[in-house]
Design an enzyme around this catalytic site. Structure first.
Site, PDB file in Angstrom:
ATOM      1  N   PHE A  11       0.736  -1.162  -0.302  1.00  0.00           N
ATOM      2  CA  PHE A  11      -0.217   0.294  -0.008  1.00  0.00           C
ATOM      3  C   PHE A  11       0.878   1.220  -0.077  1.00  0.00           C
ATOM      4  CE2 PHE A  11      -4.116   2.628   1.629  1.00  0.00           C
ATOM      5  CZ  PHE A  11      -4.428   2.496   0.760  1.00  0.00           C
ATOM      6  N   THR A  96       4.672  -4.099  -4.561  1.00  0.00           N
ATOM      7  CA  THR A  96       5.267  -3.811  -3.259  1.00  0.00           C
ATOM      8  C   THR A  96       6.819  -4.385  -4.108  1.00  0.00           C
ATOM      9  OG1 THR A  96       6.108  -6.361  -3.446  1.00  0.00           O
ATOM     10  CG2 THR A  96       3.842  -5.787  -1.895  1.00  0.00           C
ATOM     11  N   LYS A 125       9.357  -5.138 -12.111  1.00  0.00           N
ATOM     12  CA  LYS A 125      10.030  -6.718 -12.504  1.00  0.00           C
ATOM     13  C   LYS A 125      10.328  -7.718 -12.814  1.00  0.00           C
ATOM     14  CE  LYS A 125      11.394  -2.690 -12.824  1.00  0.00           C
ATOM     15  NZ  LYS A 125      11.111  -1.415 -12.712  1.00  0.00           N
ATOM     16  N   GLU A 149       1.386  -5.488 -17.317  1.00  0.00           N
ATOM     17  CA  GLU A 149       1.606  -4.785 -17.959  1.00  0.00           C
ATOM     18  C   GLU A 149       2.476  -3.651 -17.168  1.00  0.00           C
ATOM     19  OE1 GLU A 149       0.484  -3.733 -21.507  1.00  0.00           O
ATOM     20  OE2 GLU A 149       1.749  -2.538 -21.356  1.00  0.00           O
ATOM     21  N   LYS A 224      13.649  -4.551 -18.304  1.00  0.00           N
ATOM     22  CA  LYS A 224      12.626  -4.850 -19.218  1.00  0.00           C
ATOM     23  C   LYS A 224      12.644  -5.233 -20.385  1.00  0.00           C
ATOM     24  CE  LYS A 224      11.792  -0.095 -16.639  1.00  0.00           C
ATOM     25  NZ  LYS A 224      12.131   0.745 -16.342  1.00  0.00           N
TER      26      LYS A 224
END
Ligand code: HSE
Length: 350
Positions: A11, A96, A125, A149, A224
């Protein structure tokens, strides 16, 4: 109307921005999208856990730093595994942190949720780069979706563009500017600002991580590139398969020399299919001709170009980070889950 019950894991900025979207725009989104969203559980290392089967009132949690102990259904203990596995819900939104070496703890969060038959959307990732294929298989075994996404370029639709909008094309390569911090720093070097000062600016503006090593040394882009190579080109790359060189050795003088030759230095992440079907993947500073589609991407902006057979290069450009931008990635994942499962339901019960 269909309603999805959500568990938010983490959160921090991103899931709070998602909660803000649900609290502030829930009715508008329901009218537009045909489904309602309700948060029934939150687990966070700092705030603890909060579980309300009848839905959590989000607005009071969004002012200041929340602490769940003492609230009805609240505890100072995050009870992460218990919340993910045990609380009935439809979708787990995982935001997280991730360790780039093994993808934990996000990887376990995703696995627990999929094993419990819950759809997952994540912005992390690590799990996608390191274990994307296995997680997709696990999701299929349990008849649920695994959407990610936000793992590349936050809410800017890169993975979904490749999968959906470029369907039917042969994609032979992907290249992009995928780190806003390093792109911002390169722009400041062009302005004559020296490297340490440009890093400080990027940190003050909130682009760089507190430890900017992964940004400027290329390791953030390495993950990525792995995601794009594996998800879009069908490769099975590991970290060692993607060579990495960052921007730390570039100076304002290098920028001036490049400009004099009609070039601009950019940190480019790329993956290209070779003739034999293997993939060449790398992260390195490249002096691009100014007319190259990626050369004009400036400041913290990001862009990814897909090399296709029928259209040539197709480039998607937009923000690559930011809490609201990344929360939108989660929302777009939830929309994708709805669309996929609404179609499945219709074909089953039709
Ligand atoms: N710190 C990264 C960037 C965003 O500067 O683009 C998260 O990958």
């Amino acid at each position: 109307m269909t309603r999805y019950d959500l568990a938010l894991i983490g959160f921090g900025g991103v899931n709070r921005a998602l909660a803000q979207l649900i609290a502030g725009r829930g009715d508008e989104l329901a009218a537009e999208l045909g489904f309602a969203l309700r948060v029934v559980a939150i687990s966070d290392l700092r705030a603890g856990s909060l579980v309300r089967a009848d839905g959590i009132d989000l607005a009071p949690l969004l002012a200041g730093e929340p602490a769940f102990a003492g609230l009805p259904g609240g505890s100072a203990d995050p009870r992460t595994e218990q919340v993910i596995r045990g609380v009935p819900c439809d979708i787990v939104a995982e935001a997280t942190f991730t360790n780039p070496a093994d993808g934990e703890p996000a990887l376990s969060h995703v696995r627990w949720a999929l094993e419990a038959g819950k759809h997952v959307c994540t912005t992390n990732k690590g799990p996608v780069a390191l274990h994307g294929r296995a997680l997709r298989r696990l999701a299929a075994e349990h008849g649920v979706s695994f959407e990610c996404e936000g793992s590349v370029l936050s809410g800017t639709p890169v993975l979904r563009t490749a999968r959906r909008l470029l369907a039917g094309l042969r994609i032979s390569g992907v290249e992009g500017i995928m780190n806003g911090t390093s792109n911002y720093i390169l722009g400041r070097l062009e302005d004559g600002v020296d490297f340490p000062e440009a890093v400080k600016e990027a940190q003050a503006l909130g682009y760089a991580e507190a430890d900017p090593t992964a940004d400027v040394e290329g390791f953030d882009v390495q993950l990525k590139v792995m995601i794009l190579a594996n998800e879009v080109l069908g490769a099975g790359l590991r970290r060692d398969d993607v060579s990495v060189r960052g921007i730390a050795r570039l100076t304002p003088a290098d920028m001036r020399d490049a400009a004099a030759r009609g070039l601009r230095w950019k940190l480019v992440g790329s993956a290209a299919l070779r003739e034999d079907g293997t993939v060449d993947a790398r992260v390195a500073p490249v002096a691009l001709p100014v007319e190259h589609p990626l050369a004009s991407v400036s400041g913290p902006a990001n862009a990814v170009s897909f090399h296709t057979d029928l259209l040539g290069a197709v480039t998607v450009s937009g923000p690559g980070a930011g809490r609201v931008e990344t929360a939108y990635a989660l929302l777009s994942d939830i929309i994708a889950i709805h669309q996929r499962h609404a179609v499945l339901e219709e074909s089953l019960h039709g």
